[in-house]
Design an enzyme around this catalytic site. Structure first.
Site, mmCIF file in Angstrom:
data_model
loop_
_atom_site.group_PDB
_atom_site.id
_atom_site.type_symbol
_atom_site.label_atom_id
_atom_site.label_comp_id
_atom_site.label_asym_id
_atom_site.label_seq_id
_atom_site.Cartn_x
_atom_site.Cartn_y
_atom_site.Cartn_z
ATOM 1 N N GLU A 75 -29.132 1.780 5.571
ATOM 2 C CA GLU A 75 -29.158 2.940 5.269
ATOM 3 C C GLU A 75 -30.167 3.038 4.168
ATOM 4 O O GLU A 75 -30.878 3.878 4.084
ATOM 5 C CB GLU A 75 -27.859 3.627 4.968
ATOM 6 C CG GLU A 75 -27.143 4.149 6.177
ATOM 7 C CD GLU A 75 -27.693 4.822 7.082
ATOM 8 O OE1 GLU A 75 -28.743 5.715 6.768
ATOM 9 O OE2 GLU A 75 -27.340 5.513 8.188
ATOM 10 N N SER A 109 36.176 11.386 10.880
ATOM 11 C CA SER A 109 37.016 10.580 9.594
ATOM 12 C C SER A 109 36.295 9.931 8.434
ATOM 13 O O SER A 109 36.742 9.304 7.747
ATOM 14 C CB SER A 109 37.887 9.769 10.282
ATOM 15 O OG SER A 109 38.772 10.026 11.047
#
Length: 765
Positions: free
Chosen positions: A84, A342
């Site tokens: 680029e 329980s």
């Protein structure tokens, strides 16, 4: 001559023009400032090791994940800069020569051959999009100069990495790498790095999931250029060319999906760091998914693993299969309010230890008992008679737990849990009652695991930490000694896995199966059931949840030594039935753990806590000649005697020689003339004979009034083994339907009488 002097004046004007241009640029920059404000980012939830648990797109459905330069593989940066903008680190935002070349190509060919854009100009176009016109290009150039004026090269390049278009809904190199290749940008191969470098030039044309051949050609062209410009060696190119274009499959990051959704709901941070152990999370998720398929349809499961020392959540599985809607995949059962069964019993016993009401071997009564209008039953509907605290907890017996909670007081237990941050939930307007001990309250897996961390952390409950933003905090729930004793009892359970102290729970109607376990370093919680509350007959904590929690525990590879006994705990020999230290008349010896030297005596009645009810010694006067009991008013030579007795409700579960009838002699008949006070013979049921039968017309019920004669109050009436609330000498049996009945009467001294009778339907034939 005038013409010759014109050129020097022109050169002299150039600095002035430059200054004016610069001042114009500053004025424009002041009027139209620039920034590098990020677009809305997607959110990523990370595991402890930095791996991705789950991603979330932004509000527009775009995937955009933040990265820094240090996060990106160097081979990608090399390919990007080479392709680029090879002079990126040298130019001021624009490459004049590249722009002149692009302009000449445009003029000479009549169409755009190359754009001449630098990376900075591309960032300007991304941040401030303009139409593709000459004027738009000019504004892009100005913006690029502004960006270079205000920001560093690193800032500009970082913005590009996070916002460049990569096709479809992917923006930024991290989103593209995850979406196309299924891994982070840190792990890019050379070929993948080259492909991502060229992709933003034509995102639609080079998408590897749609145009594989175009993508390959563009990628290979760049890789050859890298060799030409000496960024790569020929060998590196040859290796990269072998790699094909990856089949584009969007990475489906779904590990801990419900935790991730929970965290992003309360945080806007682009990255949320958790403490999740990625490998354990994956293993447990797979385990849950396979496990529930063996149970039945519509069944889900949830699991938590928490580090005791820090409260860090290492595993969070809110449902059994996030991709199976038939199992309510999106319902987070870690947070769902259910009946805990329980699972609260250890804290009932633990608080009673701290209050000095019990020790580990205190004698409790597992027999039919009625507490006001509440009569609990055991899970298997049977009774064990005399049991210790340890045995009652290990077998998860219901009646002893209620007996202890009655002394502790339900409101005390409820408020103590609430103060520690455990949000037990009651129906609107309801008050805490004895049913809390057996699951008559709402709780969720998160609260239960939080409470159980206290058993592995000196009684201090560790607040659960789901992300790095959560600060470590703890709340006292039990003393160090009580926590140790309770954990030790659970560890010593014959059915327990070595190193894991487990307590199970089953809610009413088999709707919820629980198992919570504490190991050396972790607390594990498991819930199994149907989120819609439909019962699962035959499935309960011990058979359904325990195998799952054991499988999870095995994957943790935790150490298995018993916790060290704290200084506040000691061992002593105690006696039954008295409950205190060994004496000469000790019938049964038990080795008990006591906290802070406290050795409470046995409770002999279900009564108010403030009342003295230690009655292990029964005193009476005994005639010297007959050896029978006499009243002090009798004119018979007698001596005062005492015998050791067990609690009266246990009488039917004791050995014959331990029962009160065998230890307390009957009344001497010579004392009957002294009146009603002396008339204390063996108890007898009056008003109902053995094998009586009653006939009643159709659609009616029978009422029978009976009374007790002799014996010593209070009286215990049992109809078909069920303890009635009335402890008076006279009772009325109401609304008796047809059937066979057994009525038992036991007095305070242990004397008993029993009759059987029937209620029959009247027949006119």
């Amino acid at each position: 001559m005038a013409v010759l002097n014109k050129q020097p004046r022109l050169w002299a004007a150039l600095p002035i023009a430059g200054i004016l241009l610069f001042l114009s640029f500053l004025l424009y920059d002041w009027i139209v400032p620039v920034d590098l404000a990020s677009r809305s980012l997607s959110q990523t939830v990370l595991a402890e090791d930095g791996s991705i648990l789950r991603n979330f797109a932004d509000e527009n459905g775009v995937w955009r994940f933040p990265v820094t330069l240090d996060d990106v593989s160097p081979n990608y940066l090399t390919a990007l800069i080479t392709y680029e903008d090879q002079y990126f680190y040298d130019h001021p935002g624009i490459n004049v020569f590249a722009l002149m070349r692009a302009a000449w190509q445009w003029i000479s060919t009549g169409h755009i051959v190359s754009g001449g854009s630098t990376l900075t100009m591309q960032v300007a176009r991304i941040r401030y999009p303009e139409p593709r016109t000459v004027w738009g290009k000019f504004k892009e150039i100005i913006r690029a100069l502004q960006l270079e004026w205000h920001f560093s090269k690193a800032d500009i390049l970082t913005y590009y990495l996070n916002h460049a278009p990569f096709g479809g809904t992917y923006e930024g190199v991290q989103a593209a790498s995850l979406g196309y290749f299924g891994h982070s940008v840190q792990q890019l191969t050379d070929a993948q790095a080259a492909l991502l470098a060229v992709l933003p030039q034509a995102p639609s044309d080079y998408r590897p999931d749609r145009h594989r051949e175009r993508a390959r050609q563009a990628r290979d062209k760049l890789m050859h250029r890298l060799v030409t410009q000496h960024a790569w060696s020929q060998e590196r190119l040859d290796d990269a060319l072998i790699e094909g274009i990856t089949n584009a499959t969007k990475a489906g990051y779904q590990s801990a999906p419900l935790l991730a959704r929970r965290l992003v709901t309360h945080s806007q941070a682009p990255q949320i760091q958790t403490f999740i152990h990625a490998q354990w999370q994956s293993q447990v998720s797979n385990l849950l998914r396979n496990y529930v398929h063996g149970i039945g349809q519509n069944v889900s499961a949830a699991a938590l693993v928490v580090e005791n020392e820090t409260g860090q959540v290492k595993v969070y599985a809110g449902s059994a299969d996030f991709n199976d809607s038939s199992r309510f995949a999106y319902v987070d059962m870690v947070r769902a309010t259910r009946s805990p069964g329980s699972t609260l019993k250890p804290f009932v016993y633990g608080m009673a230890l701290d209050e000095g009401l019990i020790h580990s071997e205190s004698l409790l009564m597992d027999v039919p008992l009625k507490f006001g209008d509440y009569q609990p039953d055991n899970f298997n509907s049977g009774f064990s008679g005399p049991v210790s605290v340890s045995e009652a907890l290990q077998k998860s017996l219901n009646v002893p737990a209620v007996q202890v909670l009655e002394q502790l007081k339900p409101i005390y237990f409820f408020l103590k849990m609430k103060k520690a941050g455990i949000g037990l939930k009651l129906p609107t307007g309801a008050q805490p009652n004895l049913a809390i001990a057996l699951g008559g309250v709402g709780a969720d897996l998160e609260d239960l695991v939080y409470a159980y961390t206290s058993l592995g952390h000196q009684g201090q409950a560790q607040h659960l930490r789901f992300s790095a933003a959560d600060k470590q905090a703890q709340q006292p729930l039990l003393s160090d000694g009580a926590a140790w004793v309770i954990r030790k009892i659970l560890l010593d359970n014959p059915n327990a896995v070595a190193g894991l102290a487990v307590k199970t729970g089953t809610s009413y109607g088999f709707r919820d199966a629980w198992a919570i376990g504490v190991s050396q370093h972790y607390t594990i919680g498991v819930w199994i059931g149907r989120p819609d509350g439909v019962p699962m007959p035959g499935h309960y904590g011990q058979v359904t949840a325990v195998p799952l929690i054991n499988s999870i525990y095995q994957r943790l590879n935790d150490q298995r030594p018993d916790p060290l006994m704290p200084d506040s705990v000691s061992q002593v020999n105690i006696c039954w039935p008295q409950g205190d230290m060994v004496q000469s008349d000790c019938e049964e010896r038990h080795r008990a753990y006591i906290v802070d030297g406290t050795i409470p005596k046995t409770w002999y009645n279900i009564a108010e806590r403030q009342q003295p009810f230690n009655q292990s010694e029964f005193h009476f006067w005994q005639a010297n000649d007959s050896k029978l009991r006499v009243n002090i008013r009798c004119q018979i030579k007698a001596q005062r005697h005492k015998v050791t007795v067990w609690p009266a409700p246990l009488d039917n579960w004791l050995k014959p020689e331990q029962r009160r009838a065998a230890r307390i002699p009957g009344w001497d008949p010579r004392c009957q003339s002294t009146g009603n006070i002396i008339r204390q013979s063996a108890v007898h049921i009056h008003g109902l004979a053995n094998h009586d039968a009653f006939q009643l017309p159709k659609q009616q019920s029978q009422t029978i009034t009976i009374s007790a004669e002799g014996g010593e109050a209070p009286y215990y009436w049992l109809l078909n083994g069920v303890l009635l609330s009335n402890q008076q000498s006279k009772i009325t049996l109401k609304d008796l339907k047809t059937g066979h009945y057994q009525l038992t009467l036991i007095d305070q001294a242990g004397s008993r009488d029993q009759v059987e009778f029937s209620v029959l339907r009247y027949s006119s034939e």
